[in-house]
Design a protein around this motif. Sequence first.
Motif, PDB file in Angstrom:
ATOM      1  N   SER A   1       0.834  -1.216   0.000  1.00  0.00           N
ATOM      2  CA  SER A   1       0.000   0.000   0.000  1.00  0.00           C
ATOM      3  C   SER A   1       0.859   1.252   0.000  1.00  0.00           C
ATOM      4  O   SER A   1       0.374   2.348  -0.335  1.00  0.00           O
TER       5      SER A   1
ATOM      6  N   SER B   1       2.962   2.099  -1.995  1.00  0.00           N
ATOM      7  CA  SER B   1       3.021   2.637  -3.361  1.00  0.00           C
ATOM      8  C   SER B   1       2.026   3.774  -3.546  1.00  0.00           C
ATOM      9  O   SER B   1       2.325   4.753  -4.220  1.00  0.00           O
ATOM     10  N   PHE B   2       0.848   3.625  -2.950  1.00  0.00           N
ATOM     11  CA  PHE B   2      -0.173   4.657  -3.104  1.00  0.00           C
ATOM     12  C   PHE B   2       0.266   5.963  -2.439  1.00  0.00           C
ATOM     13  O   PHE B   2      -0.035   7.037  -2.936  1.00  0.00           O
ATOM     14  N   TYR B   3       0.966   5.839  -1.311  1.00  0.00           N
ATOM     15  CA  TYR B   3       1.427   7.044  -0.610  1.00  0.00           C
ATOM     16  C   TYR B   3       2.609   7.674  -1.351  1.00  0.00           C
ATOM     17  O   TYR B   3       2.620   8.868  -1.612  1.00  0.00           O
ATOM     18  N   LEU B   4       3.590   6.826  -1.648  1.00  0.00           N
ATOM     19  CA  LEU B   4       4.838   7.377  -2.183  1.00  0.00           C
ATOM     20  C   LEU B   4       4.732   7.801  -3.644  1.00  0.00           C
ATOM     21  O   LEU B   4       5.646   8.408  -4.177  1.00  0.00           O
ATOM     22  N   SER B   5       3.638   7.437  -4.298  1.00  0.00           N
ATOM     23  CA  SER B   5       3.457   7.946  -5.658  1.00  0.00           C
ATOM     24  C   SER B   5       2.730   9.285  -5.639  1.00  0.00           C
ATOM     25  O   SER B   5       2.580   9.927  -6.672  1.00  0.00           O
ATOM     26  N   LYS B   6       2.298   9.712  -4.469  1.00  0.00           N
ATOM     27  CA  LYS B   6       1.672  11.029  -4.304  1.00  0.00           C
ATOM     28  C   LYS B   6       2.755  12.030  -3.896  1.00  0.00           C
ATOM     29  O   LYS B   6       3.843  11.632  -3.482  1.00  0.00           O
ATOM     30  N   PRO B   7       2.454  13.321  -4.031  1.00  0.00           N
ATOM     31  CA  PRO B   7       3.494  14.303  -3.667  1.00  0.00           C
ATOM     32  C   PRO B   7       3.749  14.378  -2.165  1.00  0.00           C
ATOM     33  O   PRO B   7       3.473  15.371  -1.506  1.00  0.00           O
ATOM     34  N   LEU B   8       4.226  13.292  -1.614  1.00  0.00           N
ATOM     35  CA  LEU B   8       4.540  13.214  -0.182  1.00  0.00           C
ATOM     36  C   LEU B   8       5.978  12.770  -0.014  1.00  0.00           C
ATOM     37  O   LEU B   8       6.444  11.908  -0.768  1.00  0.00           O
ATOM     38  N   GLU B   9       6.631  13.345   0.978  1.00  0.00           N
ATOM     39  CA  GLU B   9       7.970  12.863   1.318  1.00  0.00           C
ATOM     40  C   GLU B   9       7.817  11.664   2.245  1.00  0.00           C
ATOM     41  O   GLU B   9       6.760  11.473   2.848  1.00  0.00           O
TER      42      GLU B   9
ATOM     43  N   VAL C   1      10.169   0.929  -2.236  1.00  0.00           N
ATOM     44  CA  VAL C   1       9.058   0.009  -2.407  1.00  0.00           C
ATOM     45  C   VAL C   1       9.532  -1.156  -3.269  1.00  0.00           C
ATOM     46  O   VAL C   1       9.514  -1.112  -4.485  1.00  0.00           O
TER      47      VAL C   1
ATOM     48  N   GLN D   1       9.861   5.546  -6.463  1.00  0.00           N
ATOM     49  CA  GLN D   1       9.768   4.626  -5.336  1.00  0.00           C
ATOM     50  C   GLN D   1      11.048   3.860  -5.107  1.00  0.00           C
ATOM     51  O   GLN D   1      11.177   3.159  -4.104  1.00  0.00           O
TER      52      GLN D   1
ATOM     53  N   THR E   1       9.281  15.743  -4.607  1.00  0.00           N
ATOM     54  CA  THR E   1       7.841  15.988  -4.560  1.00  0.00           C
ATOM     55  C   THR E   1       7.372  16.654  -5.844  1.00  0.00           C
ATOM     56  O   THR E   1       6.281  16.354  -6.337  1.00  0.00           O
TER      57      THR E   1
END
Lengths: 355, 341
Positions: free
Chosen positions: A178, A180-188, A353, B74, B92
Amino acid sequence: MAELNPVLLRYRGWRGSLSDNGATVTVLFGLGQFALLGLAAILTGYIQLATLTLFMLNFSLVVRSRAWPVARIAIEQLFCRRLFWGLYGLSLTVFLMYFFGQYLMSWAQNQLGESEVRVGAVGKVNPKWLLDFLRNALKFNGSAEMFRNFFWYETNSVMITLALSGSVLIGNDLRHGSLSFYLSKPLERWHYLLGKGLAVTGFLNLFTTLPAIVLFVQFGLLESWDYFADHSQLLFGIVAYGLVLSIHLTVILLALASWLRNTVPLVMAWMTLFAFAQGVSSALVDGLHYSPRWRLVDMWNCTFLIGNHLLSVPSEAIRPAPQPPVGEAALVLGLVGFLCLTLLILRVRAVEVVS
Amino acid sequence: MIAVPIPRSDEPTTTTKPLTLSTTPLLLCEQVSKWYGPVRGVLQVTLELRSGLTGLVGANGAGKTTLIRLITGQALPDVGRVLVGGHDARSTSARRLVGYCPDVDAFYEEMSGRQFIEAMARLCGYSGAESRRRAGAMLEKVGMTGRAERKLRGYSKGMRQRIKLAQALLHDPPLLVLDEPMSGIDPVGRAEFVTLFKELAAMGKCLLISSHELDELEKLTDHVVIMSHGRVAAADTVPRIRERLIEVPTTIRIDVTRGTNGDDHRRFAAMLMSRLLDLTALEASEPSEEIGRLLVRTRTPRHFLEEVNRLVLEEWFEIVHLKPVDESTQAVLGMLLARRR
């Protein structure tokens, strides 16, 4: 006679011409220096203040826009698990016991003129005995000990919930992908961990600090307004104890959950830190009469000791006794926190990931 | 290696949102290598994408997923760099430009489809109201509005794919990286997805679609990046790759009219063998009374076809059907993989 150097002459002349008001100039010069230094200090202070304000603004913005959405998902997950509802029920029972216990005490106080009163299914009891029991045995007296006991009971169920929730919050994200869903968003990566930490902190305070504050306010309203003035230190202690618990447990949980992804190893590590260590330290100090410093291996006891100190509980009222110095307990907590934070930072830097 | 960068000037560039990155490639991988301990993920991959649809194909373990992870920030490359819109793929700023549809189905099962999409929108930094609006729009786009209130645990594979696609489209990214997006979707759904992808490409978005199903990819785009053993084996349009493979050993099927004697196809085969010394295999069969079939494997297809033409004109053989049996991209891939081994 040797001729005088004209430069020296000019120099001497200059000194001579100011010799009368030299002290004034020196004082003025000194004051000017102080004024400049003061101005520089004020400017530096303003710059530092502005930098700090900007940092705080930026941090709060990051928390609101980046970490909070992560925390929100985590909190939703924690409240969606039916397994945890039993533990939430336990926490709520403890709170309700204290909440209505205070009303019972207030009622018993008003019944002191009677020789016997009927208390539900318990039957007839002497109101004075009931009052003593509530005040002295159960400590429903608005004192530091009452809040210490309340924290103790509440943290029991919260600790079990946290042990189980570590894998739900972080382990599953790493294990099932899961993340992947976070780290593919503009989040560090640290936004993700900050969000998860925020969720743990919020969850913990929801079951400890917040109800303790409610009890504090309730007791003040039932007792007298003077209670708030006389026990303001207690309110500070409640908040500080909650803060210590939040920071310490959050950092340990995040560090463990990021390294041990599965529920069983995580629960085992958690139990080792907080239950097994307690058993060992108790056996060494209470059973074998070793130095009380052995209690420092027990993290839970360290937080408990610091909590007692923050709530200003007298040292003779702390059980089990003897206890190590509070400063040493704080040092141990600090070191463990630092170690966990280091592990967490290493993990955050290395996180990829990869299945 | 056949070719590396894919020129995308021939793609439609009707954009609803003008891209400010016209000079900078939207995606640039420069000599990227990634190792997992002793295992090679990708090796010296160089790739440049600007717009349009590009297929990413390769066998299992070819490095597709690793490349996608590097592009979506990733994973960190050991050597080389990955830039998205000029920004490092891990930053980002880069991730604002990328929409990623992963191949894993690791959802929070207790959430409904709508809750999940809204949560993902909040992760993009949108307010509650904006998240709801975007979630609604994206669910409609992927055809999930009517089923959005159901829990994710009750979704079929196809529904999950749609939800994953919806979350990738939330922040309207110019680069979409879709890992096996049509896996598990029924034919009607596939057709809808194909239309949607073509619409997105027509809007000026750049889509990188990974798939094992080459037939599906060919319906979408001619442009493919073929990966093999961690390297980009070929990156171009399928016909161009095929053209470059003209000198690669090929199997060709020839159906010849058997004639009055019934053995014209055998006579044709004998003449071919006498004229062409590079035939590695020749197989004759009689599928019907009128037609004789030859299956020929040649090392030099161009020369072979020239000789066949000459023979037909000189001896008046009647060719009914002539076709390389490995025309499809699957065969191209197979050849490429075989070449690299």
